[in-house]
Design a protein around this motif. Structure first.
Motif, mmCIF file in Angstrom:
data_model
loop_
_atom_site.group_PDB
_atom_site.id
_atom_site.type_symbol
_atom_site.label_atom_id
_atom_site.label_comp_id
_atom_site.label_asym_id
_atom_site.label_seq_id
_atom_site.Cartn_x
_atom_site.Cartn_y
_atom_site.Cartn_z
ATOM 1 N N TYR A 213 9.003 -3.446 -5.572
ATOM 2 C CA TYR A 213 7.568 -4.284 -5.307
ATOM 3 C C TYR A 213 7.770 -4.322 -3.515
ATOM 4 N N GLN A 214 8.945 -4.572 -2.979
ATOM 5 C CA GLN A 214 9.009 -5.010 -1.577
ATOM 6 C C GLN A 214 9.027 -3.555 -0.802
ATOM 7 N N LEU B 214 0.578 -1.297 -1.504
ATOM 8 C CA LEU B 214 0.109 -2.487 -2.313
ATOM 9 C C LEU B 214 -1.362 -2.499 -2.165
ATOM 10 N N TRP C 132 1.688 -11.383 -4.846
ATOM 11 C CA TRP C 132 2.793 -11.651 -4.323
ATOM 12 C C TRP C 132 2.722 -13.093 -3.497
ATOM 13 N N MET D 261 5.311 -2.638 -0.465
ATOM 14 C CA MET D 261 4.776 -3.377 0.555
ATOM 15 C C MET D 261 5.037 -2.884 1.826
ATOM 16 N N GLN E 88 -2.397 -6.917 -5.781
ATOM 17 C CA GLN E 88 -0.824 -6.932 -5.410
ATOM 18 C C GLN E 88 -0.439 -7.706 -4.505
ATOM 19 N N MET E 89 -1.119 -7.626 -3.252
ATOM 20 C CA MET E 89 -0.559 -8.423 -2.061
ATOM 21 C C MET E 89 -0.969 -10.180 -2.676
ATOM 22 N N TRP F 262 2.433 -5.003 8.232
ATOM 23 C CA TRP F 262 1.016 -5.500 7.762
ATOM 24 C C TRP F 262 -0.003 -4.813 8.541
ATOM 25 N N ARG G 1 7.518 -7.076 7.725
ATOM 26 C CA ARG G 1 6.164 -7.737 7.227
ATOM 27 C C ARG G 1 5.368 -7.764 8.797
ATOM 28 N N TYR H 65 -2.365 -3.019 6.301
ATOM 29 C CA TYR H 65 -3.240 -3.842 5.566
ATOM 30 C C TYR H 65 -3.913 -4.498 6.665
#
Length: 271
Positions: free
Chosen positions: A41-42, A50, A58, A45, A54-55, A173, A169, A177
């Motif tokens: 999962y990580q 994701l 989490w 990410m 899903q984000m 991110w 992250r 994202y």
């Protein structure tokens, strides 16, 4: 005494020899290979794989962990007889709950939720927290409440491996994202510095308090337990949000359950 017996006893004695502080620390750090940063999962990410749901899932489920951290630290304080350590450890509660102008980590996590599109009301309701996450987090809190303060301190050493995850992250991110409001990433920025300070103290306590070989091995088992807690949380999220197997998804509909119950009741009556 035979040569064979003497050799066996010598090995047994050697197995009980305490590790040096340096070797003990090396053993603790080596457990980083089980840190949840390596969970699929990580990894998804970090690789930008994701989706929005899903984000959000989490962030929602990690919030349940975040709000239990001060409770865990309060349990350590209540079990610890050493004033100097309590005076230092209490800063962890302040870091998460906040005080004065410092809003604290829990507030920062709520802002992270807003940054990924989760309202405060939705987050704070806890309605969407997965059963597996609840079970893991509450097991961790019970551990801190029921075990020695030394073991509870040792369990916090997953922070040894946290700065790398926070940095990842912050780096990935914004790239993968862009729909996430950058203001929400402040939690990770703050925790990089806090985690390093927390690690210095927690490691100092652990290296000093676990001195015999059995105690040192118990410390390793304690840290491994905490790593299992974090990994299990992500297992629950992976099932629910990646494999699309949310809790109870396979049970019959309410109508089907009622029919099955009525059928069993009739069978019992006729018997």
């Amino acid at each position: 005494m035979t040569a064979c017996t003497s050799s066996s006893e010598a090995r047994s004695h050697a197995d009980q020899t305490p590790w040096s502080r340096e070797e003990f620390e090396r053993q603790l750090r080596a457990l980083g290979r089980y840190y949840h940063f390596h969970h699929p999962y990580q990894r998804m990410m970090a690789d930008g794989q994701l989706n929005r749901e899903q984000m959000q899932g989490w962030v929602i489920n990690r919030y349940y962990y975040q709000i239990h951290i001060p409770l865990k630290d309060a349990a350590i304080l209540s079990n610890c007889p050493h004033r100097d350590l309590r005076r230092r450890w209490i800063q962890r509660i302040i870091d998460h709950d906040g005080r004065g102008d410092n809003a604290g980590g829990i507030e920062a996590w709520l802002r992270l939720g807003e940054a990924v599109g989760v309202s405060r009301a939705r987050m704070e309701s806890l309605d969407e927290v997965l059963p597996g996450v609840r079970f893991a987090v509450e097991a961790y809190l019970r551990f801190a409440q029921q075990h020695s303060w030394q073991e509870a301190v040792c369990s916090s050493l997953t922070e040894l491996f946290a700065p790398r995850a926070h940095r990842s992250r912050l780096d990935t991110w914004p790239k993968y994202y862009p729909w996430v409001d950058p203001a929400g990433l402040a939690y990770f920025e703050t925790r990089i510095g806090q985690a390093r300070e927390d690690v210095r103290h927690g490691l100092e306590v652990t290296l000093s308090e676990f001195r015999t070989r059995p105690e040192q091995e118990r410390a390793l088992a304690t840290l491994r337990f905490k790593l299992d807690v974090l990994w299990t949380m992500l297992d629950a999220m992976y099932l629910a949000y990646v494999i699309d197997m949310p809790p109870y998804q396979a049970i019959p509909t309410t109508e089907g359950v009622s029919e099955a119950v009525d059928s069993r009741a009739e069978a019992g009556a006729s018997a």
